[in-house]
Design a protein around this motif. Structure first.
Motif, PDB file in Angstrom:
ATOM      1  N   LEU A  71       0.841  -1.208   0.000  1.00  0.00           N
ATOM      2  CA  LEU A  71       0.000   0.000   0.000  1.00  0.00           C
ATOM      3  C   LEU A  71       0.871   1.252   0.000  1.00  0.00           C
ATOM      4  N   HIS A  72       1.910   1.238   0.828  1.00  0.00           N
ATOM      5  CA  HIS A  72       2.849   2.361   0.901  1.00  0.00           C
ATOM      6  C   HIS A  72       3.501   2.611  -0.468  1.00  0.00           C
ATOM      7  N   ASP A  73       3.899   1.509  -1.136  1.00  0.00           N
ATOM      8  CA  ASP A  73       4.584   1.639  -2.429  1.00  0.00           C
ATOM      9  C   ASP A  73       3.667   2.162  -3.533  1.00  0.00           C
ATOM     10  N   LEU A  74       2.355   1.918  -3.394  1.00  0.00           N
ATOM     11  CA  LEU A  74       1.410   2.376  -4.419  1.00  0.00           C
ATOM     12  C   LEU A  74       1.088   3.862  -4.297  1.00  0.00           C
ATOM     13  N   ASN A  75       1.351   4.431  -3.123  1.00  0.00           N
ATOM     14  CA  ASN A  75       0.938   5.813  -2.854  1.00  0.00           C
ATOM     15  C   ASN A  75       1.912   6.821  -3.468  1.00  0.00           C
ATOM     16  N   ILE A  76       1.889   6.880  -4.799  1.00  0.00           N
ATOM     17  CA  ILE A  76       2.805   7.757  -5.562  1.00  0.00           C
ATOM     18  C   ILE A  76       2.041   8.999  -6.020  1.00  0.00           C
ATOM     19  N   ARG A  77       2.667  10.155  -5.949  1.00  0.00           N
ATOM     20  CA  ARG A  77       2.014  11.389  -6.434  1.00  0.00           C
ATOM     21  C   ARG A  77       2.201  11.544  -7.938  1.00  0.00           C
ATOM     22  N   CYS A  78       1.139  12.011  -8.589  1.00  0.00           N
ATOM     23  CA  CYS A  78       1.194  12.255 -10.030  1.00  0.00           C
ATOM     24  C   CYS A  78       1.788  13.641 -10.289  1.00  0.00           C
ATOM     25  N   GLU A  79       2.527  13.773 -11.375  1.00  0.00           N
ATOM     26  CA  GLU A  79       3.231  15.035 -11.655  1.00  0.00           C
ATOM     27  C   GLU A  79       2.404  16.017 -12.494  1.00  0.00           C
ATOM     28  N   MET A  80       1.157  15.657 -12.871  1.00  0.00           N
ATOM     29  CA  MET A  80       0.360  16.542 -13.727  1.00  0.00           C
ATOM     30  C   MET A  80       0.027  17.857 -12.989  1.00  0.00           C
ATOM     31  N   PRO A  81       0.264  19.007 -13.596  1.00  0.00           N
ATOM     32  CA  PRO A  81      -0.074  20.289 -12.942  1.00  0.00           C
ATOM     33  C   PRO A  81      -1.558  20.370 -12.613  1.00  0.00           C
ATOM     34  N   GLU A  82      -1.876  20.977 -11.473  1.00  0.00           N
ATOM     35  CA  GLU A  82      -3.257  21.001 -10.983  1.00  0.00           C
ATOM     36  C   GLU A  82      -4.203  21.731 -11.944  1.00  0.00           C
ATOM     37  N   ASP A  83      -3.736  22.843 -12.534  1.00  0.00           N
ATOM     38  CA  ASP A  83      -4.633  23.582 -13.441  1.00  0.00           C
ATOM     39  C   ASP A  83      -4.974  22.749 -14.673  1.00  0.00           C
ATOM     40  N   MET A  84      -4.025  21.903 -15.099  1.00  0.00           N
ATOM     41  CA  MET A  84      -4.281  21.025 -16.250  1.00  0.00           C
ATOM     42  C   MET A  84      -5.336  19.966 -15.879  1.00  0.00           C
ATOM     43  N   MET A  85      -5.193  19.412 -14.662  1.00  0.00           N
ATOM     44  CA  MET A  85      -6.194  18.432 -14.182  1.00  0.00           C
ATOM     45  C   MET A  85      -7.590  19.049 -14.206  1.00  0.00           C
ATOM     46  N   GLU A  86      -7.677  20.262 -13.662  1.00  0.00           N
ATOM     47  CA  GLU A  86      -8.977  20.943 -13.561  1.00  0.00           C
ATOM     48  C   GLU A  86      -9.591  21.167 -14.937  1.00  0.00           C
ATOM     49  N   ARG A  87      -8.759  21.633 -15.889  1.00  0.00           N
ATOM     50  CA  ARG A  87      -9.262  21.908 -17.244  1.00  0.00           C
ATOM     51  C   ARG A  87      -9.791  20.628 -17.890  1.00  0.00           C
ATOM     52  N   ARG A  88      -9.005  19.562 -17.765  1.00  0.00           N
ATOM     53  CA  ARG A  88      -9.402  18.302 -18.405  1.00  0.00           C
ATOM     54  C   ARG A  88     -10.640  17.688 -17.738  1.00  0.00           C
ATOM     55  N   LEU A  89     -10.720  17.824 -16.427  1.00  0.00           N
ATOM     56  CA  LEU A  89     -11.889  17.302 -15.724  1.00  0.00           C
ATOM     57  C   LEU A  89     -13.146  18.071 -16.118  1.00  0.00           C
ATOM     58  N   LYS A  90     -13.015  19.414 -16.243  1.00  0.00           N
ATOM     59  CA  LYS A  90     -14.159  20.251 -16.637  1.00  0.00           C
ATOM     60  C   LYS A  90     -14.675  19.841 -18.010  1.00  0.00           C
ATOM     61  N   LYS A  91     -13.751  19.518 -18.894  1.00  0.00           N
ATOM     62  CA  LYS A  91     -14.119  19.096 -20.246  1.00  0.00           C
ATOM     63  C   LYS A  91     -14.917  17.780 -20.208  1.00  0.00           C
TER      64      LYS A  91
END
Length: 740
Positions: free
Chosen positions: A289-309
């Motif tokens: 579980l510890h090894d799976l907990n990796i952070r993604c490097e995608m910028p937050e504003d990009m995530m928001e834009r793509r999610l809104k779409k």
């Protein structure tokens, strides 16, 4: 009970899996057709059989064999028949005749003591003489061992397994330490070994007995959901089981640790004793579980834009917590999404799927049971499967490529970018460990469940412990959406979970309370509801309406209810075959449930013409089906499970099934039914709690009817007592996270 002696003539039918055999027994009185279970049987063997004569509607009079003893052939005809029957490889009828003609009553003594003399007979070389002697001696050893084991009350079938494992060492094992049987032989538990030990004369305070008793108590605790026991609890329980006061329990626990059966760990001043397998499961699960907990490097504003779409394209409107859950699933390798009914978990999962799909990522969906997986498929439009099927159950557990009974593991991981698991409250430690072995770091794992439901049937408290560790992102959905808010099932479920009183005025369209105070009256009301009232009201068949009860025993327990409901909902009928097996009556048309995981059971899906179009292995705890055929001749029961999977059980395997007109609330987890009926009268405070009531109520999709005492209902809402589970996954997780 009749007893007959003779030799086995023609074997008409034999099932190698369960030993069921039909054969003709020949003696001076003629020929008798016999049926029964035999671990070993050969044409020509002399047997003494005890049983009862029965009339088969096709095959006439038969002796149904209850017990049997293999006897040494005595007269010359018997000796010749035995040798020429095929029991001894390479000796046919003619050669057997020549051997007996030459050595007469001395035949067996010659074979055992002077086997070289067989070469005096035409057609037998010295080498063949040795082979014949070895076979006769081998069968003699086996027979002697079987007779020896039967002296201690061991059934023929179990005796065969014991002899197969130990061979001629069986005498030494039983005389020195019969408790080894519990470790090495499937089907022998501590209690069976203890009975054998008592007959042999092993002392009650024997070291072997105390060690075996301690380990047995740990194994039993797993069945209660515990991963370990505090040493003082273990000592007390073992003392009660064994009827002795255990002095210096630490010494015996250390012996078990040396044997690698247990692990002892001190935590916060408490000494804990784990079955070794479960200690390492928890430890490894925490690390994975510890090894799976990796952070993604995608910028937050990009995530928001793509999610809104995605939201615009799919016309989805998320509330702030749902929005946050989707963003967290994009940002992190591991996310826990929890919330009660009607809080929008499905919409959130669907948005995650659409987002990851739009990114070109591969997605796998799974749930612990077939019913939960089917619901997930219907809710998302994407194929979901059981976790067992996702991990590919291995038909050969001795296969070196298999880990924990699955083909998907560290060497052969799941090929996916995102894995979403629903109904996580049902997932126990063993299944979670198997799943994590097949998920490589870099894969996103989303765990979805309702943490307020009952914990898993198996050991562990996985979802609760992962949340309690406070080391992973957790999003809890609380808002009840408008459409769900129109359902009193959903509204009242949340009131129950919050400890708020529920109004029982029967003005609801889907939540009814029928006040009754007598068990038999309650049962009569339930039968009326299932047969007459509810099918039309919810648009479902009577067999789709589920009775759920808190207990197994008692006037409203599963065992009594199933006997009564079977009588009314699937009554006796000349057109329906039925069979009493192990003291329980099964009838064609009965609703049944599998009560243990069986990875080897084979199933197939057939066309209406009987042609198999799909097949596989594995039937699991909680799977429900209907008995389609009972064949008393082949001693098989055929059950049709969800998705038209047909499974054949031998009569000796029917112990894995039970009637399911009524089921416990625990067994209902992960399932949803058009209508649910809950009988309710006073019961054990530890069991009759808020947690159980909440889980029961949330199983109903269109209509919930409670029949019984409203006082008990309101008391359960206020009763927060739950049996605490001894688990330590949260601590193991914190240990790993502390190192990083």
């Amino acid at each position: 009970m009749e007893t007959v002696t003779g030799y086995v003539g023609h074997i008409v039918y034999r099932n190698q899996d369960n030993g069921y055999t039909v054969f003709h027994l020949e003696n001076d009185d003629g020929e008798v057709t016999c049926v029964g279970n035999f671990s070993f049987i050969s044409e020509g063997e002399m047997m003494e059989l005890s049983g009862e004569y029965v009339n088969h509607n096709v095959y006439g009079t038969q002796l149904k064999v209850m017990s049997h003893i293999v006897k040494e052939p005595e007269d010359l005809v018997s000796i010749e028949r035995y040798l020429g029957s095929g029991a001894i490889k390479g000796v046919g009828a003619a050669l057997a005749g020549r051997i007996v003609k030459k050595f007469k009553e001395d035949t067996f003594r010659i074979i055992e003591e002077e086997p070289e003399r067989l070469a005096e007979i035409k057609g037998i070389s010295e080498r063949k003489a040795r082979e014949i002697a070895e076979q006769v001696e081998g069968k003699k050893d086996m027979r002697k061992a079987m007779i020896y084991l039967q002296k201690y009350g061991i059934s023929t079938k179990l005796a065969a397994k014991i002899y197969e494992y130990y061979g001629m060492r069986v005498y030494k094992v039983l005389e020195e330490n019969p408790y080894q049987l519990a470790d090495n032989i499937e089907g022998v538990g501590f209690r069976t070994a203890d009975e054998i030990a008592a007959r042999i004369g092993i002392h009650t305070d024997s070291d072997y007995r105390i060690r075996s008793g301690l380990f047995y108590v740990l194994q039993q605790a797993l069945g209660e959901g515990h991963v370990y026991l505090p040493q003082e609890v273990l000592s007390r329980r073992a003392g009660e089981l064994l009827g002795v006061e255990i002095q210096d329990v630490e010494k015996y626990v250390m012996d078990l640790c040396i044997e690698k059966k247990t692990v002892m760990k001190e935590q916060d001043g408490e000494v804990r004793v784990y079955p070794a397998r479960y200690y390492y499961m928890e430890l490894n699960a925490a690390k994975m579980l510890h090894d799976l907990n990796i952070r993604c490097e995608m910028p937050e504003d990009m995530m928001e834009r793509r999610l809104k779409k995605v939201e615009q394209n799919e016309q989805i409107e998320l509330d702030p917590m749902q929005h946050r859950a989707v963003i967290e699933s994009i940002k992190h390798g591991l996310l826990v999404l929890t919330g009660g009914p009607g809080t929008g978990k499905t919409t959130t999962i669907n948005t995650m799927i659409r987002f990851f799909d739009s990114e070109g990522m591969s997605i796998l969906l799974a749930a612990p049971t077939g019913r939960a997986a089917k619901r997930m498929t219907e809710a998302t439009g994407y194929e979901a499967q059981t976790i067992h099927r996702l991990l590919e159950v291995n038909v050969n557990p001795e296969d070196e490529d298999s880990v924990g009974g699955f083909l998907r593991n560290r060497q052969n991981p799941l090929d996916a970018d995102v894995i979403i698991i629903d109904e996580m409250s049902m997932v126990d430690l063993a299944l979670m460990h198997a799943l994590l072995l097949a998920v490589v770091p870099g894969t996103r794992l989303v765990l979805v469940g309702d943490v307020d439901q009952l914990p898993s049937v198996g050991a562990g408290s996985v979802l609760k412990d992962i949340i309690a560790s406070e080391r992973f992102p957790v999003v809890t959905l609380k808002r009840i959406f408008r459409q769900a808010g129109e359902s009193d099932i959903v509204v009242n479920a949340h009131k129950i979970n919050a400890g708020e009183p529920v109004v029982l005025n029967n003005k609801s369209r889907d939540f009814f309370f029928l006040r009754r105070q007598d068990a038999d009256t309650i049962i009569g009301v339930m039968i009326l509801l299932i047969q007459k009232k509810l099918p039309k009201y919810v648009g479902a068949r009577p067999d789709e309406i589920q009775v759920m009860t808190p207990t197994r025993k008692g006037l409203l327990g599963v065992e009594r209810l199933n006997t009564i409901l079977q009588r009314y909902l699937n009554p006796e009928d000349p057109k329906k075959n039925e069979q009493e097996i192990g003291g329980r009556l099964f009838r064609e048309g009965d609703k049944v449930m599998q009560i243990k995981n069986n990875y080897q059971l084979e199933w197939e899906i057939r066309t209406k013409y009987g042609l198999a179009v799909d097949s596989g292995t594995g039937v699991f705890n909680g799977d429900m089906g209907v008995i389609r055929e009972i064949n008393s001749y082949t001693e098989t029961v055929e059950v049709e499970f969800d998705e038209a999977r047909r499974v054949k059980y031998g009569f000796d395997m029917v112990e894995e099934l039970e009637l399911a007109y009524a089921i416990t609330v625990h067994k209902s987890q992960g399932s949803e039914y058009p209508a649910v009926i809950i009988p309710l009268l006073p019961g054990p405070k530890l069991l009759y709690n808020r947690n159980l009531l909440y889980t029961a109520v949330t199983r109903a999709r269109k209509c919930l009817t409670i029949v019984g005492s409203d006082a008990v209902f309101q008391e359960m809402i206020q009763n927060r007592n739950e049996q605490a589970r001894y688990t330590s996954l949260a601590e193991r997780i914190r240990e790993f996270q502390g190192e990083s």
